[in-house]
Enzyme design. Structure first.
Site: not given
Ligand code: IDP
Ligand code: MG
Length: 183
Positions: A39, A79, A87, A142, A145, A156
């Site tokens: 990320k 997502y 959020f 974080n 992914h 994905e």
């Protein structure tokens, strides 16, 4: 033989060609391929090399890798389970803040191995020794992914890679990473 038959049945039922592939007739184990995204919180902190190194050291094989700038459309797909959460706008903004690095990573049971290496979502709750537990202090920022199931890995990988961008090559050390009848 029994193991191979069992795996063939399992593969036919629940796995696409994208994620599971029998190595050859002499070797009775399946390679899976999973999706990892490094990320913006990884790219900006200049941790790309360290995280790639962790996967390589474990014995996982990099089957595809590219830098991409994400947009809202791909993030709404990726997502989809979170688009209605308060959020989500901040999450989408954080994922578009800079390019990301998309990786296709292969190995026996690679989906669950990579997911375990990733650790719990919130970096503060993630166990030391996991990637998030060693490099993250945040729920949102974080750094990685990882696909959470074989089925989602197939979906994905197709979202982030064209088929020709995922390379099915044999690792020179494969016979030292796995037994011929690994299962
Ligand atoms: P995962 O990445 O561990 O699979 P998911 O629940 O699928 O976790 O959430 C996807 C991403 O959304 C997380 O990695 C994290 O960046 C972000 N996220 C999840 N829950 C929260 C939250 O409560 N606040 C902020 N960001 C969150
Ligand atoms: Mg998830």
């Amino acid at each position: 033989m029994a193991v191979r038959n069992f795996l063939s049945t399992f593969a036919a039922k629940s796995c696409s060609m994208y994620t599971r592939k029998l190595v050859n007739e002499q070797i009775s184990y399946y390679m899976e391929t999973t999706l990892v995204l490094l990320k913006p919180s990884c790219v900006q902190r200049q941790l790309i090399g360290e995280i790639v190194h962790r996967f390589e050291r474990r014995g996982l094989r990099i089957a595809g890798m590219k830098m991409m700038q994400l947009d809202e459309a791909i993030l709404r797909d990726h997502y989809a389970h979170l688009v209605d959460r308060p959020f989500f706008p901040a999450l989408a903004a954080s994922m578009m803040a800079s390019p990301i690095v998309a990786m296709a990573i292969s190995g026996v049971e690679a989906v669950q191995v990579v997911r375990a290496m990733t650790g719990f979502t919130n970096g503060r709750a993630a166990d030391p020794g996991t990637i998030r537990g060693d490099y993250a202090m945040s729920n949102q920022q974080n750094i990685v992914h990882a696909s959470d199931s074989v089925e989602n890995a197939a979906i994905e990988l197709a979202r982030f890679f064209r088929p020709e961008e995922i390379f099915d090559y044999r690792s020179g050390v494969q016979d030292y990473l796995y037994a011929p009848n690994e299962c």
